[in-house]
Design an enzyme around this catalytic site. Structure first.
Site, PDB file in Angstrom:
ATOM      1  N   LYS A   1     -10.802 -34.748   3.034  1.00  0.00           N
ATOM      2  CA  LYS A   1     -12.121 -34.437   3.583  1.00  0.00           C
ATOM      3  C   LYS A   1     -12.170 -32.996   4.071  1.00  0.00           C
ATOM      4  O   LYS A   1     -11.251 -32.527   4.741  1.00  0.00           O
ATOM      5  CB  LYS A   1     -12.408 -35.406   4.736  1.00  0.00           C
ATOM      6  CG  LYS A   1     -13.796 -35.349   5.342  1.00  0.00           C
ATOM      7  CD  LYS A   1     -13.910 -36.437   6.395  1.00  0.00           C
ATOM      8  CE  LYS A   1     -15.301 -36.484   7.021  1.00  0.00           C
ATOM      9  NZ  LYS A   1     -15.402 -37.589   8.005  1.00  0.00           N
TER      10      LYS A   1
ATOM     11  N   SER B   1     -19.381 -40.213   7.252  1.00  0.00           N
ATOM     12  CA  SER B   1     -19.373 -38.815   6.836  1.00  0.00           C
ATOM     13  C   SER B   1     -18.332 -38.504   5.769  1.00  0.00           C
ATOM     14  O   SER B   1     -18.337 -37.426   5.200  1.00  0.00           O
ATOM     15  CB  SER B   1     -19.129 -37.923   8.049  1.00  0.00           C
ATOM     16  OG  SER B   1     -17.875 -38.213   8.648  1.00  0.00           O
TER      17      SER B   1
ATOM     18  N   SER C   1     -17.191 -43.822   9.559  1.00  0.00           N
ATOM     19  CA  SER C   1     -17.188 -42.752   8.562  1.00  0.00           C
ATOM     20  C   SER C   1     -16.128 -42.885   7.475  1.00  0.00           C
ATOM     21  O   SER C   1     -16.207 -42.203   6.460  1.00  0.00           O
ATOM     22  CB  SER C   1     -17.018 -41.387   9.249  1.00  0.00           C
ATOM     23  OG  SER C   1     -18.189 -41.052   9.954  1.00  0.00           O
TER      24      SER C   1
END
Length: 486
Positions: free
Chosen positions: A92, A167, A191
């Site tokens: 990420k 996210s 997330s």
């Protein structure tokens, strides 16, 4: 293991688990370069459709693969090699990697590059994993749809008209497409798990303190240290514990990270395991197809010898108000302060409500909500924060030494933009952030429109291996990840 044998027999490098790939590379059945190229091909083919990779490093990955192959060729004792040598991964973008961007979708940070690699990412790389690139995230990692004004919008691996979640949506979409066997994400309010659900892969929210979050932007401070975790996403459940073993443990910097023993899922017996099925626990009704998928999962566990117990959990409906109060009263830094520190101009009320500009709709809505929350009487906010302890105790007691089978969301992945301002989407997830317990998101096949179904499996603190053991059994029965068309 039956599942592993079946996947290995398929021969497709972009369907195997990470530990299968590592074993094949060590045995010289394939090369790291072949494995990396196969995954790059998938990411390149799906790239225009899903936009999961924010920053690619394909050439660097090829070089790393050649180095790994040379190491295998010159080593007599292959068992001494790093456990994930030559296996591709994704990370990420909000998790720092030295020399690469780390802006979390904030326009004023788009030129920022890391001068160090986050602890968990470095541990993964030291274990031999090869990053293919950094994956997209929602702006400041603060919403459940992955979109920002730096890298654009990420789409679902199964249907580009739908969200990949957030996210860690780039991670979910990249792995769901088959472009990476595993990756790292973060989870403050679902997330890791929501993108894993929407994209049909496995995601694990570890026990609080198991994995250090050093090197994440925005930094984890204040109340978020008791809510947020860093953990793995993977296309195969058998990779979750090996990756956790690699990235777990204190680093001397994260004040929450501590030594914690990780159990072995293979030693968990499903015979007599208590499986709690939550009833009446969600703010929004669970769709019939997700409810049916959870019932099938419960049936599969009962067939394996588990003891099912249906428990009314209506009190869990109040979790969202507690969660928001915890964030607003003790986060340590406001969203507005984060943006200002990043160099952004302070938004006027008019600008926050106007279309366009450097911030997404979700961020602007969050800013307005933050300003309105500041007007809530502090006495009520303090009462809600104080209610957290009782909530945590009650939820943990209901899980006990078994697992809780819980819906992941009200529905399957929605179309883009359908979650903004609708906090009930995160309610089934945030209850476990508040309780600080480990949760594994498990895929349960596809619906009649080809979209992933799934369920959350929560266990008690420090019992990550138990929820993962259940995930392994459900993968055996339902097949786990299914490759999308494209």
């Amino acid at each position: 293991m039956e599942t592993a044998t079946r996947f290995r027999a398929s021969g497709n490098l972009t369907e195997r688990s990470a530990i299968e790939l590592a074993s094949a590379i060590r045995a010289r059945e394939t090369s790291a370069r072949e494995v990396v190229e196969a995954h790059i091909e998938v990411l390149t083919r799906f790239g225009p459709r899903i936009n999961a990779i924010a920053v690619e490093r394909f050439d660097g990955a090829r070089g790393d693969a050649d180095t790994a192959d040379a190491l295998v060729a010159e080593t007599d004792d292959v068992e001494s090699l790093p456990p994930l040598l030559g296996v591709p991964c994704t990370i990420k973008e909000s998790i720092g990697v030295r020399g690469m961007p780390n802006c979390a979708g904030v326009v004023t940070r788009r030129e920022y590059c890391c001068d160090r690699t986050a602890t968990a990412a470095q541990r993964l790389i030291d274990a031999g994993a090869i990053p293919l690139g950094l994956t997209n995230t929602s702006e400041l990692t603060l919403w459940v749809e992955t979109e920002n004004r730096v890298y654009g919008r990420t789409s679902n691996a199964y249907d580009p008209s739908r969200t990949a979640g957030g996210s860690s949506g780039g991670e979910g979409s990249a792995i769901g497409a088959g472009g990476s066997p595993l990756g790292l994400g973060t989870d403050l309010g679902g997330s890791i798990r929501l993108p894993a659900f929407f994209n049909g892969v496995f995601g694990h929210k570890p026990s609080l303190g198991l994995v250090p979050q050093t090197g994440h932007y925005p930094a984890v401070t204040g109340a978020t240290t008791q809510l947020a975790v860093l953990g793995p996403l993977a296309r195969r459940a058998e990779d979750l514990i090996p990756v956790l073993r690699v990235i777990a443990g204190p680093d001397g910097e994260d004040p929450i990270a501590r030594e914690m023993e990780l159990g072995d899922p293979e030693r968990v017996s499903l015979e007599g395991l208590r499986v709690v099925i939550s009833e009446g626990a969600t703010l929004a009704p669970t769709s019939p197809e997700l409810a049916a998928a959870r019932e099938r999962a419960a049936g599969a566990l009962a067939a394996a010898g588990a003891r099912l117990e249906r428990v009314s959990m209506r009190s869990v409906r109040g979790a969202l108000e507690i969660y928001m109060a915890v964030l607003s009263t003790a986060a340590g830094v406001t969203l507005e302060e984060l943006l200002t520190e990043a160099g952004a101009s302070r938004l006027t009320w008019r600008a926050a409500l106007r279309r366009g500009g450097p911030h997404t709709v979700a961020t602007r809505v969050a800013l307005v909500a933050e300003r309105l929350a500041a007007r809530v009487p502090q006495r009520r906010a303090r009462r809600l924060v104080a209610a957290r302890d009782a909530f945590v105790e009650e939820l943990r007691e209901k899980i006990g030494d078994g697992v809780l089978l819980h819906p992941p969301a009200p529905k399957v992945a929605p179309r883009h933009g359908r979650t903004v301002g609708r906090l009930w989407w995160i309610h089934p997830m945030i209850v476990f952030n508040l309780a600080a317990v480990p949760v594994t998101q498990v895929p349960l096949g596809l619906n009649d429109r080809g979209l992933p179904l799934g369920a959350q499996v929560a266990a008690g603190p420090g019992r990550d291996h138990v929820s993962i053991a259940v995930a392994l059994e459900l993968e055996r029965v339902f097949g786990g990840w299914h490759r999308p068309h494209g």
